[in-house]
Design a protein around this motif. Structure first.
Motif, short mmCIF file in Angstrom:
data_model
loop_
_atom_site.label_atom_id
_atom_site.label_comp_id
_atom_site.label_asym_id
_atom_site.label_seq_id
_atom_site.Cartn_x
_atom_site.Cartn_y
_atom_site.Cartn_z
N UNK A 133 0.97 -1.00 -0.06
CA UNK A 133 0.08 0.16 -0.15
C UNK A 133 0.94 1.15 0.00
N UNK A 134 0.74 2.08 -1.06
CA UNK A 134 1.49 3.21 -1.23
C UNK A 134 0.75 4.49 -0.98
N UNK A 135 1.10 5.29 -0.17
CA UNK A 135 0.31 6.69 0.06
C UNK A 135 1.26 7.68 0.04
N UNK A 136 0.42 8.90 -0.14
CA UNK A 136 1.24 10.33 -0.32
C UNK A 136 2.29 10.13 -1.13
N UNK A 137 2.21 9.36 -2.46
CA UNK A 137 3.04 9.11 -3.52
C UNK A 137 3.77 10.47 -4.18
N UNK A 138 4.88 10.52 -4.41
CA UNK A 138 5.91 11.50 -4.77
C UNK A 138 6.42 11.32 -6.28
N UNK A 139 6.56 12.18 -7.07
CA UNK A 139 7.33 12.02 -8.45
C UNK A 139 8.42 11.07 -8.42
N UNK A 140 9.02 11.29 -7.08
CA UNK A 140 10.47 10.34 -7.14
C UNK A 140 10.17 8.68 -6.86
N UNK A 141 8.86 8.62 -6.62
CA UNK A 141 8.46 7.03 -6.44
C UNK A 141 8.41 6.43 -7.81
N UNK A 142 8.46 7.24 -8.71
CA UNK A 142 8.07 6.77 -10.12
C UNK A 142 9.29 5.53 -10.50
N UNK A 143 8.74 4.24 -10.75
CA UNK A 143 9.67 3.36 -10.92
C UNK A 143 8.77 1.97 -11.44
N UNK A 144 9.68 1.08 -11.88
CA UNK A 144 8.86 -0.24 -12.25
C UNK A 144 9.21 -1.09 -10.74
N UNK A 145 8.29 -1.50 -10.14
CA UNK A 145 7.95 -2.24 -8.98
C UNK A 145 7.85 -3.75 -9.07
N UNK A 146 8.98 -4.58 -8.31
CA UNK A 146 9.07 -5.98 -8.52
C UNK A 146 8.76 -6.41 -7.21
N UNK A 147 8.16 -7.60 -7.07
CA UNK A 147 8.20 -8.28 -6.01
C UNK A 147 9.13 -9.57 -6.01
N UNK A 148 9.43 -9.80 -4.85
CA UNK A 148 10.43 -11.02 -4.88
C UNK A 148 10.09 -12.07 -3.84
N UNK A 149 10.10 -13.28 -4.16
CA UNK A 149 9.70 -14.24 -3.17
C UNK A 149 10.54 -15.69 -3.55
#
Length: 122
Positions: free
Chosen positions: A83-99
């Motif tokens: 859950x990502x709140x208060x998002x900022x422009x610097x949060x722009x990226x490709x997000x990956x999960x790892x398991x």
């Protein structure tokens, strides 16, 4: 086939929220999953840790994510969320999960999801 499937990325305005999900699946095979965490990679930058599970139940966050992001998992559904709140422009990226996933034929193997794009822009 064992895989991690991510969803929930998209375009959001600064200050907005997104919820990323990661589902583990293994077609035709019993499996076990141990979710490790979420990472992200912005253009021209190295992949970095955003949030993770440590010691089984404890959580760990990058300084940039503390107070804004929350990692969670549902063991019954074999899913992990961010859950990502208060998002900022610097949060722009490709997000990956790892398991780590376990199947009879291969034992424990570390996997990455295919990535989901998060863009924070007005």
């Amino acid at each position: 086939q064992v895989q991690l499937v991510e969803s929930g990325g998209g375009l959001v305005q600064p200050g907005g929220s997104l919820r990323l999900s990661c589902a583990a699946a293994a077609s035709g095979s019993m499996f076990r999953v141990n979710f490790m965490g979420w990472y992200r990679q912005a253009p021209g930058k190295q992949r970095e840790l955003v949030a993770s599970f440590t010691g089984g139940v404890k959580t760990n966050y990058a300084d940039s994510a503390k107070g804004r992001f929350t990692i969670s998992r549902d063991n019954a559904k074999n899913t992990m969320s961010l859950q990502m709140n208060s998002l900022k422009p610097e949060d722009t990226a490709v997000y990956y999960c790892n398991a780590d996933l376990w199947v009879v034929s291969a034992g424990w193997v570390n996997y990455w999801g295919q990535g989901t794009q998060v863009t924070v822009s007005s």
